[in-house]
Motif scaffolding. Sequence first.
Motif, short mmCIF file in Angstrom:
data_model
loop_
_atom_site.label_atom_id
_atom_site.label_comp_id
_atom_site.label_asym_id
_atom_site.label_seq_id
_atom_site.Cartn_x
_atom_site.Cartn_y
_atom_site.Cartn_z
N UNK A 152 0.82 -1.22 0.00
CA UNK A 152 0.00 0.00 0.00
C UNK A 152 0.85 1.26 0.00
N UNK A 153 2.03 1.23 0.60
CA UNK A 153 2.92 2.39 0.58
C UNK A 153 3.35 2.70 -0.86
N UNK A 154 3.65 1.67 -1.61
CA UNK A 154 4.04 1.85 -3.01
C UNK A 154 2.86 2.36 -3.84
N UNK A 155 1.67 1.86 -3.57
CA UNK A 155 0.47 2.32 -4.28
C UNK A 155 0.19 3.79 -3.95
N UNK A 156 0.32 4.16 -2.69
CA UNK A 156 0.11 5.56 -2.31
C UNK A 156 1.14 6.48 -2.96
N UNK A 157 2.37 6.03 -3.06
CA UNK A 157 3.41 6.82 -3.71
C UNK A 157 3.05 7.04 -5.18
N UNK A 158 2.58 6.00 -5.85
CA UNK A 158 2.18 6.12 -7.26
C UNK A 158 0.96 7.04 -7.38
N UNK A 159 0.04 6.93 -6.45
CA UNK A 159 -1.15 7.78 -6.44
C UNK A 159 -0.74 9.26 -6.34
N UNK A 160 0.16 9.56 -5.41
CA UNK A 160 0.63 10.94 -5.22
C UNK A 160 1.43 11.42 -6.44
#
Length: 182
Positions: free
Chosen positions: A131-139
């Motif tokens: 989820x940290x990687x997904x949030x980074x991509x989202x941002x």
Amino acid sequence: MDKRRFWELIDDARRQAGDQLAVVLVDQLAGLAVGDIMRWQNIFAAYQRLSYKNKLWAAAYVINGGCSDDGFDYFRGWLTAQGKDVFLRALADPDSLVAVDVEMDEAFDEDMLAVGYSAFFKTMGMVERDYARAQAAYRQHALSDGDLQDLAADIRYAPDIDLKWNEGGLEAVLPKLCAKFN
């Protein structure tokens, strides 16, 4: 990914999906570049924020026989899944939802809230979701102020969209929905 493509993907999924709209959308998005997937999720999140309106919550309350905070999120996921025309009409007149074919307590779609993230995980081959990687991509693929203004430009809110309501006065606020669902 722009708002036109966002709505096209939803319309395409609706034609194919039946009750499995979120599953079809995940598969469609998983075939796109990560940037497009995350921009789709950002557009979805922006529409969720733009539709966080009291009178629309009242409509969710009537249609679903009650509506919690989470329930309103799920309702707006369902509303977005109905397509652009229904979504925009509901913001202009929440009582217009009387024309949508839905049974009482069925106007919710929790799965819609995570479509972009699910597509990201699928594209990245992540069995264990990072989820940290997904949030980074989202941002990384956040919408600009201009993008947000473009999304909001299509919306014509009902003049009383922020109306404070209570359970006892809903017939005056949403007469058509109350006649159908009460």
